[in-house]
Design an enzyme around this catalytic site. Sequence first.
Site, PDB file in Angstrom:
ATOM      1  N   ALA A  47       7.833   7.821  11.016  1.00 28.46           N
ATOM      2  CA  ALA A  47       8.430   7.203  12.204  1.00 28.46           C
ATOM      3  C   ALA A  47       8.860   8.191  13.292  1.00 28.46           C
ATOM      4  CB  ALA A  47       9.592   6.312  11.772  1.00 28.46           C
ATOM      5  N   ARG A  88       0.864   1.329  16.227  1.00 28.54           N
ATOM      6  CA  ARG A  88       1.466   0.928  14.942  1.00 28.54           C
ATOM      7  C   ARG A  88       2.738   0.131  15.248  1.00 28.54           C
ATOM      8  NH1 ARG A  88       1.781   5.234  10.330  1.00 28.54           N
ATOM      9  NH2 ARG A  88       1.548   3.332   9.111  1.00 28.54           N
ATOM     10  N   ASP A 236      11.475   3.232   8.561  1.00 27.37           N
ATOM     11  CA  ASP A 236      10.702   3.021   9.793  1.00 27.37           C
ATOM     12  C   ASP A 236      11.463   2.179  10.795  1.00 27.37           C
ATOM     13  OD1 ASP A 236       8.594   3.672   7.632  1.00 27.37           O
ATOM     14  OD2 ASP A 236       7.677   4.053   9.580  1.00 27.37           O
ATOM     15  N   ASN A 246      10.619   0.265   5.138  1.00 27.76           N
ATOM     16  CA  ASN A 246      10.064   1.584   4.818  1.00 27.76           C
ATOM     17  C   ASN A 246       8.761   1.355   4.063  1.00 27.76           C
ATOM     18  OD1 ASN A 246      10.311   4.504   4.876  1.00 27.76           O
ATOM     19  ND2 ASN A 246      10.635   4.414   2.678  1.00 27.76           N
ATOM     20  N   LYS A 247       8.118   2.435   3.719  1.00 25.18           N
ATOM     21  CA  LYS A 247       6.804   2.376   3.065  1.00 25.18           C
ATOM     22  C   LYS A 247       6.757   1.368   1.915  1.00 25.18           C
ATOM     23  CE  LYS A 247       3.866   4.034   4.030  1.00 25.18           C
ATOM     24  NZ  LYS A 247       2.947   3.268   4.916  1.00 25.18           N
TER      25      LYS A 247
END
Length: 350
Positions: A47, A88, A236, A246-247
């Site tokens: 990020a 993104r 993120d 997040n991931k």
Amino acid sequence: MIQTLEWTEHGIRFLDQTKLPTEEAYVTATTAEQVADAIRTMVIRGAPAIGVAAAMGIALAARYSKAESAADLKRELDRTSDLLSKTRPTAVNLFWAIQRMKDKFERVRIRPIGQIKQDLAEEAQRMHAEDIAANQAMGHHGATLLPSSGGVLTHCNAGALATAGYGTALGVIRAAVEQGKKIHVYADETRPFLQGSRLTAWELMKDGIPATVISDSMAGAMMRQGKIGAVVVGADRVAANGDVANKIGTYSVAVLAKEHGIPFYVAAPISTVDLACPNGSKIPIEQRDVKEVSHIAGRQMVPDGVSIENPAFDVTPAKYVTAIITERGIARAPYEESLSALAGKTEVGA
Ligand code: MRU
């Protein structure tokens, strides 16, 4: 120190993260289109790094613009911003950085064109330097939370490679190690893009920080065996109520941590906190090419015709988050109050 990306007289020079860990290859983007491609294809990822890259992309577009008036330059930069903002959707740092460049433009638009270009280049470089300082401050605050010795689990890559330098989650680990704590990092490999095994392990090896890579499915067993004393991950986007995107896979880790009584920490700069987003259900989740799941190193691993999903991120509800470490201090529940109080502070490292 790992140079993830830097502003040079030729353009933006960055490490191609898709080639790691076997090849350390640097590329130089000379157009904003190349920067947008690099973000989209995850040559640059994480990020804060995405945010800084976008700011530099705008500064690059300004540098090579032939516009003779501020109004023409603004039209060009709006097109560039639009292109970058579509790369993104989840990391809010991207939109934060673009907005900051737009605000800067508005403040300096009455100056001569050459000066505006210079001002935008300086603003992007300032964001780069501020991100490193924020990560170091986060490290300073967060290191106190980690155990003096033992295993710390992380997911994905929230290190120097995901930022302008030093890292968020890995910054906290780095700072703890610098303080003399005997940390052993467990790095989830992080399917399907393998940021943990390819990038986190590479960074930690370079720094001589002891690390073990595990497949994502091993995290619960490691916790049960008592090998993990804390979890620290990046983010993120953090919603106003403390929900964290997040991931993909982060949510599973958080639930496992709660079950095992292990603290689950999120390290993220204030630029990742989106107070306009009330909760995690409003965070847009990027869906990526299913080939990232079906193929490993170019080889097909899933039969033709089978349905596949590939959400790049998940949302961890705030109730699983022990604390959120920012450069301005540590936020704890209730996050509506603690996050907005920290966001209202202006100084870095307070
Ligand atoms: O898809 P990626 O590799 O850009 O995802 C990165 C993450 O999820 C990181 O944990 C997050 O951006 C924080 S980086 C300091």
